[in-house]
Design a protein around this motif. Sequence first.
Motif, PDB file in Angstrom:
ATOM      1  N   ALA A  60      38.320  37.897  32.526  1.00 17.42           N
ATOM      2  CA  ALA A  60      39.381  38.746  33.091  1.00 17.42           C
ATOM      3  C   ALA A  60      39.920  38.127  34.378  1.00 17.42           C
ATOM      4  O   ALA A  60      41.141  38.095  34.613  1.00 17.42           O
ATOM      5  CB  ALA A  60      38.829  40.150  33.369  1.00 17.42           C
ATOM      6  N   GLU A  61      39.018  37.624  35.212  1.00 14.58           N
ATOM      7  CA  GLU A  61      39.446  36.988  36.466  1.00 14.58           C
ATOM      8  C   GLU A  61      40.264  35.736  36.187  1.00 14.58           C
ATOM      9  O   GLU A  61      41.286  35.476  36.827  1.00 14.58           O
ATOM     10  CB  GLU A  61      38.223  36.641  37.312  1.00 14.58           C
ATOM     11  CG  GLU A  61      38.583  36.046  38.667  1.00 14.58           C
ATOM     12  CD  GLU A  61      37.351  35.760  39.511  1.00 14.58           C
ATOM     13  OE1 GLU A  61      37.433  34.870  40.369  1.00 14.58           O
ATOM     14  OE2 GLU A  61      36.310  36.424  39.305  1.00 14.58           O
ATOM     15  N   HIS A  63      42.017  35.116  33.535  1.00  9.04           N
ATOM     16  CA  HIS A  63      43.315  35.535  33.007  1.00  9.04           C
ATOM     17  C   HIS A  63      44.242  35.972  34.139  1.00  9.04           C
ATOM     18  O   HIS A  63      45.432  35.631  34.161  1.00  9.04           O
ATOM     19  CB  HIS A  63      43.133  36.686  32.008  1.00  9.04           C
ATOM     20  CG  HIS A  63      44.425  37.172  31.415  1.00  9.04           C
ATOM     21  ND1 HIS A  63      45.056  38.323  31.841  1.00  9.04           N
ATOM     22  CD2 HIS A  63      45.219  36.631  30.447  1.00  9.04           C
ATOM     23  CE1 HIS A  63      46.169  38.473  31.151  1.00  9.04           C
ATOM     24  NE2 HIS A  63      46.289  37.469  30.306  1.00  9.04           N
ATOM     25  N   GLN A  64      43.712  36.715  35.108  1.00 14.50           N
ATOM     26  CA  GLN A  64      44.521  37.149  36.244  1.00 14.50           C
ATOM     27  C   GLN A  64      45.038  35.957  37.042  1.00 14.50           C
ATOM     28  O   GLN A  64      46.211  35.925  37.435  1.00 14.50           O
ATOM     29  CB  GLN A  64      43.694  38.060  37.153  1.00 14.50           C
ATOM     30  CG  GLN A  64      43.401  39.442  36.556  1.00 14.50           C
ATOM     31  CD  GLN A  64      42.422  40.234  37.398  1.00 14.50           C
ATOM     32  OE1 GLN A  64      41.800  39.716  38.328  1.00 14.50           O
ATOM     33  NE2 GLN A  64      42.271  41.508  37.077  1.00 14.50           N
ATOM     34  N   ALA A  68      48.917  34.901  37.448  1.00 16.03           N
ATOM     35  CA  ALA A  68      49.470  34.776  38.792  1.00 16.03           C
ATOM     36  C   ALA A  68      50.081  33.399  39.012  1.00 16.03           C
ATOM     37  O   ALA A  68      51.153  33.269  39.607  1.00 16.03           O
ATOM     38  CB  ALA A  68      48.375  35.032  39.828  1.00 16.03           C
ATOM     39  N   LEU A  84      52.148  41.281  41.017  1.00 14.95           N
ATOM     40  CA  LEU A  84      50.708  41.537  41.020  1.00 14.95           C
ATOM     41  C   LEU A  84      50.366  42.846  41.739  1.00 14.95           C
ATOM     42  O   LEU A  84      49.444  43.561  41.342  1.00 14.95           O
ATOM     43  CB  LEU A  84      49.965  40.369  41.678  1.00 14.95           C
ATOM     44  CG  LEU A  84      49.957  39.057  40.884  1.00 14.95           C
ATOM     45  CD1 LEU A  84      49.378  37.930  41.727  1.00 14.95           C
ATOM     46  CD2 LEU A  84      49.160  39.207  39.594  1.00 14.95           C
ATOM     47  N   LEU A  88      48.161  45.347  39.862  1.00 12.97           N
ATOM     48  CA  LEU A  88      46.750  45.395  40.247  1.00 12.97           C
ATOM     49  C   LEU A  88      46.482  46.078  41.577  1.00 12.97           C
ATOM     50  O   LEU A  88      45.315  46.273  41.931  1.00 12.97           O
ATOM     51  CB  LEU A  88      46.189  43.961  40.308  1.00 12.97           C
ATOM     52  CG  LEU A  88      46.355  43.108  39.048  1.00 12.97           C
ATOM     53  CD1 LEU A  88      45.958  41.661  39.339  1.00 12.97           C
ATOM     54  CD2 LEU A  88      45.521  43.659  37.905  1.00 12.97           C
ATOM     55  N   LYS A  92      44.053  43.645  45.552  1.00 18.08           N
ATOM     56  CA  LYS A  92      43.715  42.682  44.508  1.00 18.08           C
ATOM     57  C   LYS A  92      44.757  41.563  44.451  1.00 18.08           C
ATOM     58  O   LYS A  92      44.422  40.387  44.270  1.00 18.08           O
ATOM     59  CB  LYS A  92      43.644  43.400  43.155  1.00 18.08           C
ATOM     60  CG  LYS A  92      43.183  42.523  41.997  1.00 18.08           C
ATOM     61  CD  LYS A  92      41.718  42.173  42.101  1.00 18.08           C
ATOM     62  CE  LYS A  92      41.237  41.442  40.865  1.00 18.08           C
ATOM     63  NZ  LYS A  92      39.836  41.015  40.988  1.00 18.08           N
ATOM     64  N   ALA A  93      46.032  41.934  44.615  1.00 16.30           N
ATOM     65  CA  ALA A  93      47.105  40.936  44.573  1.00 16.30           C
ATOM     66  C   ALA A  93      46.938  39.910  45.687  1.00 16.30           C
ATOM     67  O   ALA A  93      47.054  38.696  45.461  1.00 16.30           O
ATOM     68  CB  ALA A  93      48.462  41.624  44.690  1.00 16.30           C
ATOM     69  N   ILE A  96      44.040  37.487  44.940  1.00 14.32           N
ATOM     70  CA  ILE A  96      44.372  36.458  43.937  1.00 14.32           C
ATOM     71  C   ILE A  96      45.306  35.404  44.539  1.00 14.32           C
ATOM     72  O   ILE A  96      45.100  34.197  44.366  1.00 14.32           O
ATOM     73  CB  ILE A  96      45.016  37.108  42.701  1.00 14.32           C
ATOM     74  CG1 ILE A  96      43.970  37.955  41.951  1.00 14.32           C
ATOM     75  CG2 ILE A  96      45.601  36.043  41.764  1.00 14.32           C
ATOM     76  CD1 ILE A  96      44.534  38.754  40.801  1.00 14.32           C
TER      77      ILE A  96
END
Length: 336
Positions: A60-61, A63-64, A68, A84, A88, A92-93, A96
């Motif tokens: 999942a990380e 993929h994020q 991004a 983002l 999210l 969180k944005a 990342i």
Amino acid sequence: MYQSNELSNKQKAAILLIALGPEVSSQVFKHLKEDEMEKLTLEIANQRKVTQEQKEKVLAEFHQMLVANNYISSGGLDYAREILEKALGAEKAVSIINRLTSSLQIRPFDFARKTDPGQLLNFIQNEHPQTIALIMSYLQAEQSGTILSSLPPDRQVDVAKRIATMDRTSPDVLKDVERILERKLSAMATQDFTSAGGVDSIVEILNRVDRSTERTIMENLEVQNPELAEEIKRRMFVFEDIVLLDDRSLQLVLREIESKDLALALKASSNEVAGKIYKNMSKRAADMLREEIEYMGPVRIRDVEEAQQKIVNVIRRLEESGEIVVARGKGDEIIG
């Protein structure tokens, strides 16, 4: 049980490769350096038991981060951050983006590289030549070539000279120039001095301008700064660019070159260059040249480079006299 954010980046990479499976992971390994492969191999070996939850969180990380990165590539940092945050949340944005920008080292004027050069020209053509040179140093060479071709002749020379002699620019100056363009880049841009411009930069640009623009700039530079003009000309056509010559032109060049110089030059050339040259010689001459190279034995790199430069000088001389044409960029297509 480990949480995703409690794992090191090396552990996450190992778990990711485990989750992707051996077929995909083997393809990833082809793009890694030897020391990176060794470290990851050891880490994978140490991951004796990876839970499904760990795999899912790492995937999942990943993929994020991938999404991004695509947002940054397509729309820039501000666009990526906005999307983002909506998807999210702000915290969180930012997390990342911080991790991505620390590794991507986003270059200044990222937005400009996605802008039509005609629009950029309208915006910067009345700026100080140093400002124009700085911006063009960060653009794609093709964009800068289009802009340089469209500037008035006197300004073309000034800007080209400034690009070629540019060394390092402080972050503060870069940010000031970006404000002139009324755009925003990342607030997390690197604070290190950033290098741009230089002779290689102007050579790439000049290789993409029309021949008239190139000639105007080089003729003026020869008067204003002969040493710089010679350095630029020396790099405008390198030995490996022989593969760009048409057969007729290369045959004319080969007539002007001594066998010893040609053998030395080919001693450290690529197969593509050697093949191009052999193709334009008679079978007997090609066989004799191969034999001469074979019996030459070890040679100094400096001697090889000098021989290659002699050949480049012949090409430049024949081009200047109009006997051959060297296709460099747009507008230089050859008509038979």
